[in-house]
Motif scaffolding. Sequence first.
Motif, mmCIF file in Angstrom:
data_model
loop_
_atom_site.group_PDB
_atom_site.id
_atom_site.type_symbol
_atom_site.label_atom_id
_atom_site.label_comp_id
_atom_site.label_asym_id
_atom_site.label_seq_id
_atom_site.Cartn_x
_atom_site.Cartn_y
_atom_site.Cartn_z
ATOM 1 N N SER A 155 40.000 40.482 38.461
ATOM 2 C CA SER A 155 38.691 40.516 37.805
ATOM 3 C C SER A 155 38.259 39.098 37.467
ATOM 4 O O SER A 155 39.094 38.212 37.263
ATOM 5 C CB SER A 155 38.751 41.362 36.538
ATOM 6 O OG SER A 155 39.051 42.709 36.853
ATOM 7 N N GLY A 156 36.950 38.882 37.420
ATOM 8 C CA GLY A 156 36.457 37.556 37.093
ATOM 9 C C GLY A 156 35.235 37.182 37.903
ATOM 10 O O GLY A 156 34.513 38.050 38.411
ATOM 11 N N LEU A 157 35.011 35.887 38.025
ATOM 12 C CA LEU A 157 33.798 35.349 38.637
ATOM 13 C C LEU A 157 34.137 34.597 39.923
ATOM 14 O O LEU A 157 35.040 33.752 39.942
ATOM 15 C CB LEU A 157 33.116 34.403 37.638
ATOM 16 C CG LEU A 157 31.845 33.698 38.073
ATOM 17 C CD1 LEU A 157 30.766 34.696 38.494
ATOM 18 C CD2 LEU A 157 31.326 32.813 36.934
ATOM 19 N N GLY A 178 38.612 47.212 36.349
ATOM 20 C CA GLY A 178 38.521 48.481 37.051
ATOM 21 C C GLY A 178 38.143 48.314 38.504
ATOM 22 O O GLY A 178 38.241 49.270 39.285
ATOM 23 N N GLY A 179 37.675 47.111 38.897
ATOM 24 C CA GLY A 179 37.417 46.844 40.308
ATOM 25 C C GLY A 179 35.975 46.892 40.747
ATOM 26 O O GLY A 179 35.663 46.475 41.866
ATOM 27 N N ARG A 180 35.068 47.388 39.926
ATOM 28 C CA ARG A 180 33.662 47.439 40.331
ATOM 29 C C ARG A 180 33.118 46.023 40.523
ATOM 30 O O ARG A 180 33.408 45.123 39.739
ATOM 31 C CB ARG A 180 32.839 48.179 39.281
ATOM 32 C CG ARG A 180 31.360 48.319 39.651
ATOM 33 C CD ARG A 180 30.586 49.026 38.561
ATOM 34 N NE ARG A 180 29.161 49.077 38.864
ATOM 35 C CZ ARG A 180 28.243 49.552 38.033
ATOM 36 N NH1 ARG A 180 28.609 50.015 36.829
ATOM 37 N NH2 ARG A 180 26.966 49.587 38.386
ATOM 38 N N GLN A 181 32.294 45.828 41.566
ATOM 39 C CA GLN A 181 31.731 44.525 41.864
ATOM 40 C C GLN A 181 30.210 44.546 41.741
ATOM 41 O O GLN A 181 29.557 45.512 42.106
ATOM 42 C CB GLN A 181 32.103 44.078 43.287
ATOM 43 C CG GLN A 181 33.589 43.916 43.500
ATOM 44 C CD GLN A 181 33.921 43.375 44.882
ATOM 45 O OE1 GLN A 181 33.077 42.767 45.548
ATOM 46 N NE2 GLN A 181 35.160 43.576 45.330
ATOM 47 N N GLU A 196 30.728 43.397 49.481
ATOM 48 C CA GLU A 196 31.917 43.281 48.637
ATOM 49 C C GLU A 196 32.908 42.276 49.209
ATOM 50 O O GLU A 196 33.007 42.092 50.419
ATOM 51 C CB GLU A 196 32.581 44.650 48.462
ATOM 52 C CG GLU A 196 31.792 45.603 47.588
ATOM 53 C CD GLU A 196 32.622 46.798 47.165
ATOM 54 O OE1 GLU A 196 33.795 46.894 47.583
ATOM 55 O OE2 GLU A 196 32.102 47.635 46.399
ATOM 56 N N ILE A 197 33.610 41.632 48.303
ATOM 57 C CA ILE A 197 34.676 40.719 48.691
ATOM 58 C C ILE A 197 36.026 41.417 48.539
ATOM 59 O O ILE A 197 36.142 42.448 47.849
ATOM 60 C CB ILE A 197 34.665 39.439 47.830
ATOM 61 C CG1 ILE A 197 34.950 39.779 46.350
ATOM 62 C CG2 ILE A 197 33.340 38.702 47.963
ATOM 63 C CD1 ILE A 197 35.133 38.560 45.455
ATOM 64 N N ASP A 198 37.018 40.855 49.166
ATOM 65 C CA ASP A 198 38.388 41.298 48.945
ATOM 66 C C ASP A 198 38.886 40.560 47.707
ATOM 67 O O ASP A 198 39.087 39.337 47.749
ATOM 68 C CB ASP A 198 39.250 40.957 50.158
ATOM 69 C CG ASP A 198 40.708 41.378 49.979
ATOM 70 O OD1 ASP A 198 41.117 41.665 48.828
ATOM 71 O OD2 ASP A 198 41.439 41.390 50.979
ATOM 72 N N PRO A 199 39.065 41.253 46.574
ATOM 73 C CA PRO A 199 39.437 40.543 45.343
ATOM 74 C C PRO A 199 40.753 39.788 45.450
ATOM 75 O O PRO A 199 40.954 38.776 44.757
ATOM 76 C CB PRO A 199 39.546 41.669 44.305
ATOM 77 C CG PRO A 199 38.739 42.781 44.864
ATOM 78 C CD PRO A 199 38.913 42.692 46.347
ATOM 79 N N GLY A 200 41.634 40.228 46.307
ATOM 80 C CA GLY A 200 42.923 39.565 46.418
ATOM 81 C C GLY A 200 42.847 38.229 47.130
ATOM 82 O O GLY A 200 43.555 37.284 46.782
ATOM 83 N N THR A 201 41.962 38.151 48.136
ATOM 84 C CA THR A 201 41.882 36.922 48.934
ATOM 85 C C THR A 201 40.525 36.233 48.822
ATOM 86 O O THR A 201 40.397 35.062 49.208
ATOM 87 C CB THR A 201 42.139 37.242 50.409
ATOM 88 O OG1 THR A 201 41.109 38.121 50.899
ATOM 89 C CG2 THR A 201 43.497 37.927 50.587
ATOM 90 N N ARG A 214 35.538 31.999 46.122
ATOM 91 C CA ARG A 214 36.602 31.430 45.295
ATOM 92 C C ARG A 214 36.280 31.566 43.802
ATOM 93 O O ARG A 214 35.103 31.591 43.421
ATOM 94 C CB ARG A 214 36.823 29.965 45.653
ATOM 95 C CG ARG A 214 37.136 29.746 47.129
ATOM 96 C CD ARG A 214 37.475 28.325 47.441
ATOM 97 N NE ARG A 214 37.661 28.121 48.873
ATOM 98 C CZ ARG A 214 38.773 28.452 49.548
ATOM 99 N NH1 ARG A 214 39.793 28.985 48.882
ATOM 100 N NH2 ARG A 214 38.874 28.233 50.855
ATOM 101 N N PRO A 215 37.332 31.654 42.972
ATOM 102 C CA PRO A 215 37.089 31.718 41.525
ATOM 103 C C PRO A 215 36.286 30.513 41.043
ATOM 104 O O PRO A 215 36.467 29.392 41.523
ATOM 105 C CB PRO A 215 38.500 31.711 40.917
ATOM 106 C CG PRO A 215 39.379 32.237 42.017
ATOM 107 C CD PRO A 215 38.764 31.734 43.298
#
Length: 218
Positions: A155-157, A178-181, A196-201, A214-215
């Motif tokens: 989660s984040g920006l 919770g994963g919502r984008q 949507e992005i892949d939050p992991g990568t 990127r964060p």
Amino acid sequence: MKRSGPLLTLLGGLVLALVLLSLNATTGTRATSSSTTNDPPPASAPPSPSPTKASKSPSPTPTPPPDADYAGRTDDDSAAIAVTLRDGKAVAYFCDGRDKESWLKGDVADDGGMKLTSRDGAELNGTLKGGSVSGTVDVGGQEYGFTADRTVKPSGLYRATANVRGAEVDGGWIVLPGGRQVGILTRDGKPSAAPEIDPGTGAVTVDGERLTARPVTP
């Protein structure tokens, strides 16, 4: 001759007595004077110590709020907002997921207060308290109340900028707990909902090209 003898003897005795008295008086005066002259002067009283001021304990050194990420929704649930704190500075992103967004930045006070501004005139006034940032954000002349809770990755920006097929692309994403984008992708200044992005990568595909979001840090 018989009468003058005793008189002379008496007169001689008186003269001798006067001489002795005179000598005693002179000797006593000199002794007294000498004694007075040689006496040491009276000792002066030591000066009283001046009162000392109580030393003040040093003030604690203020410390900036800890580095952290926050994300949440506006009070009317019409938009999302994320705030990232690093080393006493903050960057925030307001996004409704359609066509309204704003990037804001500024300093964070030691007490958690912050006033962030953007190039487009938006303004965020918030306070960090406990595990959340709450306050108001004014975007496009409309004010929104919000609360953003502390989050953990993923989660984040996030943000991605690139040139795709001759167009300047700028994308912003808020990944909520919770994963919502919620995000907006702008192509040459025209906003639209972001894929949507892949939050992991951070991977995201834009117009057939693969980008990496990127964060965001101040």
